[in-house]
Write an enzyme that holds these catalytic residues in place. Structure first.
Site, mmCIF file in Angstrom:
data_model
loop_
_atom_site.group_PDB
_atom_site.id
_atom_site.type_symbol
_atom_site.label_atom_id
_atom_site.label_comp_id
_atom_site.label_asym_id
_atom_site.label_seq_id
_atom_site.Cartn_x
_atom_site.Cartn_y
_atom_site.Cartn_z
ATOM 1 N N ARG A 68 40.669 25.585 20.047
ATOM 2 C CA ARG A 68 40.815 24.204 20.499
ATOM 3 C C ARG A 68 40.215 24.014 21.887
ATOM 4 O O ARG A 68 39.183 23.372 22.056
ATOM 5 C CB ARG A 68 42.295 23.791 20.490
ATOM 6 C CG ARG A 68 42.536 22.278 20.507
ATOM 7 C CD ARG A 68 42.338 21.604 21.841
ATOM 8 N NE ARG A 68 43.195 22.125 22.887
ATOM 9 C CZ ARG A 68 43.136 21.735 24.148
ATOM 10 N NH1 ARG A 68 42.233 20.834 24.540
ATOM 11 N NH2 ARG A 68 43.926 22.266 25.066
ATOM 12 N N ASP A 69 40.823 24.574 22.889
ATOM 13 C CA ASP A 69 40.351 24.365 24.256
ATOM 14 C C ASP A 69 38.971 24.981 24.461
ATOM 15 O O ASP A 69 38.176 24.492 25.269
ATOM 16 C CB ASP A 69 41.351 24.966 25.246
ATOM 17 C CG ASP A 69 41.070 24.552 26.677
ATOM 18 O OD1 ASP A 69 40.620 23.416 26.886
ATOM 19 O OD2 ASP A 69 41.289 25.362 27.586
ATOM 20 N N CYS A 101 36.900 21.906 30.435
ATOM 21 C CA CYS A 101 37.386 20.543 30.218
ATOM 22 C C CYS A 101 36.209 19.572 30.185
ATOM 23 O O CYS A 101 35.440 19.500 31.146
ATOM 24 C CB CYS A 101 38.365 20.140 31.323
ATOM 25 S SG CYS A 101 38.967 18.443 31.160
#
Length: 308
Positions: free
Chosen positions: A17-18, A242
């Site tokens: 995911r990240d 991010c």
């Protein structure tokens, strides 16, 4: 600071995911499944699998429901899904995941850029999602973003972190990931903040999540372990970053964390050769070299992978 390290720690894998969320090219669902199976073969039991968010915001996660369905619920493995609002939580619950994670930022500016709402509104969503998760018997986790600093607002005070943790636990959150979203933390800061947190809250409620933007990720992990945290989040191959922070780099690499702690006598319960196999598979799927030190060594034939 503690006088000794724990004999064993838990590694929580966040690469699916990240790690993958920042990839520009869509990774086919079958390839994600192959990576997931390689990770569980290596012994990983807590895996952040996907996020139920708008595909316009994070196109990489548009196959979330399909992925969760195909992953199933193997015994002893917990797959987690990130959500940011009630709709996402409802979709995630319908898919069958057993753990929900949502994000609350310590920084107002990061909160607006990341989830497009104020911290107060994010806490309101957190309360709603927590209530929904409780109704369905799910594990509830919060990623506390920019815990160790914000690229837009600078240093985050320890009191700000304590205040938000008080609020989150009062809502019924069971676990909190202390996230260094922009890689701004340093070992002294980590040591001080962890010590402050563990005088106020139970140690088993926390994990640490570091990005290696400035090369301090592993040093911060060690400071956190000495401080008493026993769950470390990392990403296979060092994948990640991010998408809402300029020039964000990857997470700390799972195989690098495992090498460091096991060389110090701390057990992770993972098969290190199979972990390297998972990292090599991830490189093959993405078609490029990844940033972990262990992969670099393997590539350069400076050591054999079975000797690390």
């Amino acid at each position: 600071m503690l006088s000794h390290l724990s004999h064993d720690i838990l590694i929580r894998e966040v690469g699916l995911r990240d790690g993958l969320q920042a990839e520009q090219k869509f990774v086919p669902t079958e390839d994600k499944l192959s990576i997931a199976h390689a990770l569980t073969e290596a012994g990983l039991r807590e895996i952040e699998a996907t996020s139920f968010v708008s595909p316009r915001a994070v196109p990489q996660m548009r196959d979330a429901a399909e992925l969760v369905d195909k992953l199933g619920q193997p015994e002893g493995v917990t797959y987690s899904a990130l959500v940011v609002n009630r709709r996402g939580a409802e979709d995630a619950i319908k898919s069958g995941v057993k753990e929900l994670q949502y994000v609350v930022s310590c920084s107002e500016t990061h909160s607006q850029k990341n989830v497009r709402m104020s911290v107060e509104d994010a806490l309101g969503q957190a309360a709603e999602i927590t209530g929904l998760a409780k109704e369905h018997g799910l594990i509830i986790r919060t990623a506390l973003a920019t815990t160790f600093g914000c690229p837009y607002e600078g240093k985050v005070s320890y009191d700000r972190v304590y205040e938000l943790l008080d609020t989150l636990f009062s809502l019924g959150v069971q676990r909190v990931s202390l996230a260094d979203t922009a890689g701004l933390g340093n070992p002294q800061q980590v040591s001080e903040l962890v010590r402050g947190i563990l005088t106020r809250f139970p140690a088993d409620g926390f994990s640490l999540h570091f990005h290696d933007t400035r090369g301090l990720g592993l040093a911060c992990v060690l400071a956190g372990l000495w401080g008493g945290i026993q769950v470390i989040e990392s990403s296979i191959g060092g994948l990640g970053g991010c998408p809402f922070i300029p020039n964000a780099t990857g997470n700390i690499a799972t195989e690098d964390v495992v090498y460091m702690v096991e060389s110090m006598g701390v057990s992770t319960g993972l098969d290190r050769q199979k972990l390297m196999d998972a990292a090599l598979l991830t490189e093959k799927v993405l078609g490029r070299e990844l940033n972990s030190r262990q992969l670099s060594l393997a590539r350069n034939h400076q050591c054999q992978t079975h000797e690390w």
